[in-house]
Design a protein around this motif. Sequence first.
Motif, PDB file in Angstrom:
ATOM      1  N   TYR A   1       0.763 -31.982 -16.847  1.00 21.27           N
ATOM      2  CA  TYR A   1      -0.315 -32.370 -15.939  1.00 21.27           C
ATOM      3  C   TYR A   1      -1.584 -32.689 -16.739  1.00 21.27           C
ATOM      4  O   TYR A   1      -2.264 -33.677 -16.480  1.00 21.27           O
ATOM      5  CB  TYR A   1      -0.570 -31.223 -14.961  1.00 21.27           C
ATOM      6  CG  TYR A   1      -1.617 -31.528 -13.916  1.00 21.27           C
ATOM      7  CD1 TYR A   1      -1.304 -32.316 -12.807  1.00 21.27           C
ATOM      8  CD2 TYR A   1      -2.905 -31.025 -14.029  1.00 21.27           C
ATOM      9  CE1 TYR A   1      -2.262 -32.606 -11.853  1.00 21.27           C
ATOM     10  CE2 TYR A   1      -3.867 -31.308 -13.070  1.00 21.27           C
ATOM     11  CZ  TYR A   1      -3.537 -32.095 -11.989  1.00 21.27           C
ATOM     12  OH  TYR A   1      -4.490 -32.377 -11.039  1.00 21.27           O
TER      13      TYR A   1
ATOM     14  N   PRO B   1       2.561 -36.852 -13.725  1.00 23.14           N
ATOM     15  CA  PRO B   1       3.006 -36.119 -12.533  1.00 23.14           C
ATOM     16  C   PRO B   1       4.380 -35.523 -12.805  1.00 23.14           C
ATOM     17  O   PRO B   1       5.176 -36.108 -13.527  1.00 23.14           O
ATOM     18  CB  PRO B   1       3.090 -37.201 -11.452  1.00 23.14           C
ATOM     19  CG  PRO B   1       3.217 -38.492 -12.180  1.00 23.14           C
ATOM     20  CD  PRO B   1       2.605 -38.304 -13.538  1.00 23.14           C
TER      21      PRO B   1
ATOM     22  N   ARG C   1       4.154 -31.995  -8.231  1.00 28.04           N
ATOM     23  CA  ARG C   1       3.950 -33.110  -7.303  1.00 28.04           C
ATOM     24  C   ARG C   1       5.109 -33.351  -6.349  1.00 28.04           C
ATOM     25  O   ARG C   1       4.916 -33.922  -5.291  1.00 28.04           O
ATOM     26  CB  ARG C   1       3.722 -34.398  -8.110  1.00 28.04           C
ATOM     27  CG  ARG C   1       2.434 -34.411  -8.880  1.00 28.04           C
ATOM     28  CD  ARG C   1       1.278 -34.660  -7.959  1.00 28.04           C
ATOM     29  NE  ARG C   1       0.018 -34.488  -8.645  1.00 28.04           N
ATOM     30  CZ  ARG C   1      -1.151 -34.685  -8.070  1.00 28.04           C
ATOM     31  NH1 ARG C   1      -1.224 -35.040  -6.822  1.00 28.04           N
ATOM     32  NH2 ARG C   1      -2.258 -34.508  -8.743  1.00 28.04           N
TER      33      ARG C   1
ATOM     34  N   ASP D   1      -1.654 -40.143  -7.653  1.00 28.64           N
ATOM     35  CA  ASP D   1      -2.267 -39.265  -8.647  1.00 28.64           C
ATOM     36  C   ASP D   1      -3.526 -39.958  -9.146  1.00 28.64           C
ATOM     37  O   ASP D   1      -3.852 -41.059  -8.705  1.00 28.64           O
ATOM     38  CB  ASP D   1      -1.270 -39.048  -9.804  1.00 28.64           C
ATOM     39  CG  ASP D   1      -1.605 -37.788 -10.582  1.00 28.64           C
ATOM     40  OD1 ASP D   1      -2.697 -37.240 -10.383  1.00 28.64           O
ATOM     41  OD2 ASP D   1      -0.780 -37.337 -11.385  1.00 28.64           O
TER      42      ASP D   1
END
Lengths: 381, 152
Positions: free
Chosen positions: A105, A110, A134, B94
């Motif tokens: 991370y 991810p 995730r 993300d």
Amino acid sequence: MSVGKIPLRKKIAFKLYDRYRSNETRLHQLNYILWESTLRCNLNCRHCGSDCKKDPAQKDMPAKDFLRVVGEIIPVVHPNKTMIVFTGGEALLRKDLEETGQQLYDRGFPWGVVSNGMMFTADRLLSMINAGLRSVTISLDGLQDSHNWLRGHPQSYEKATNAIKLLTKTQNLAYDVVTCAHSRNFEELPEMRDMLIAMGVKAWRIFTVFPIGRAAKDQELQLSPEDFKKLFDFIKETREEGKIKLNYGCEGFLGNYEGKVRDNFFFCRAGINIASILADGSISACPNLRENFIQGNIYQDNFAEVWQNRYQKYRHRSWTKTGLCKDCEHFSHCQGNGMHLRDEKSGELLFCHLKRLEEGEESLSKNAKDKPEIKSDVKLV
Amino acid sequence: MTKIKKGFFRGYNVIIAALMSLLGFTTACEQSVDEYGVPMPEYGVPSATFIVKGTVKSSVNTESIPGIKVKMIYDSVQTDEQGRYQVRAQDIADSQTFLVTFEDIDGAENGTFADADTNVVFEDPQFTGGDGNWNLGETEKEVNIRLKPEEE
């Protein structure tokens, strides 16, 4: 629905997708890395495709070795766009899972985990989320009896469903349930669907047992051609109903069922977008591709160089045009099926989805014709 | 492979995605064809829509500039009469960084301005409107740009 009657519109789309697939192959942008983080497992599944050993002494790859490899690949990937998935064995048996995930991370990757749910508790989930988790995939292979039979553990169903319940209550985490369809759970699939919908599950994937690993020797796990055909009708109808997003797994060209039973047309991305690091350091494409499909080893090779310069077997698939595939009219759309369905040593095709579907269709049609006409003595007056 | 070649193949696949969309197979390619070909393989990837919107104005008199081409990955639009634009991209849900370019493509009409670009950073973005599935929804950022007039 007939598997062979493909409308012109779909045929044109297939041709376009052939070109798309070819372009993707030329680009071969790595964006999915599976790490077989351990071979240890707390279950003894009948269908396991990997070389799992229920041996607590089995050594795991040190996390620092994997992280070094991740460092090597950074120049050729975009970390934010590259998913790293911990598989096994059972990944949650690794005590340094969160620590390793946190380091991924921090580098911008991810990460996700595939689990059988046996060690999946609220505390462990929170701990993984805090380390940047995730996505989660939980395996559920039927209702209680058939799941426990396949998984070889009396509490495995309870543990897996508890894990799913935890996930349905978790915000902002992608998850799905994956089910291996086999002869024992086939009739249960509608009930399973209703149960998952009631639990609040939004995404479900079904795959069929393929003849590798332990499943190669267990005929009870294979679906008959008739049930194989019925399975795709079930998936199609479930998708049309729209209460849960059901997809068939990423294997097999399915003729007219393409576009009906999963989001995308068939495309085996092994070695094109997907790589794996196996427990012994082998560099492969998917974790179930071993033997002759291995492209290198992290203890001898640089992962980035291997990805950029090897994988020819995956990126030039004309070698698969043998045997059943040799004269197949759909070869350009299929490219010899998923790489995991080629024999690891000879390269021969082990299973053709299209052929099995055609056999099922033919058999069901024959049975319908052979059914004796019911004659009634009752006459309308 | 050179950057030009990569750009060619990526652009080619965008055209294929558009053609397939016309045939009614939109999901198949749109999920797979963004800049780096994010696939939807066996274990899935959580994705989201990233939106960048704002206005383009002159750096000298703060007047809105219509007709400026704004591009982010494969999405491109031209600014409207008020200089407004909105571009979007689908990507892994993300932190992400996108290069957004601004190009004066209408010649002397609406004035002549120097091209510009900027990196738009989404740091730990919050998404809304997800489907409870792999699609986590969308997030947006406002980026207002001032373009420098070019000397005649």
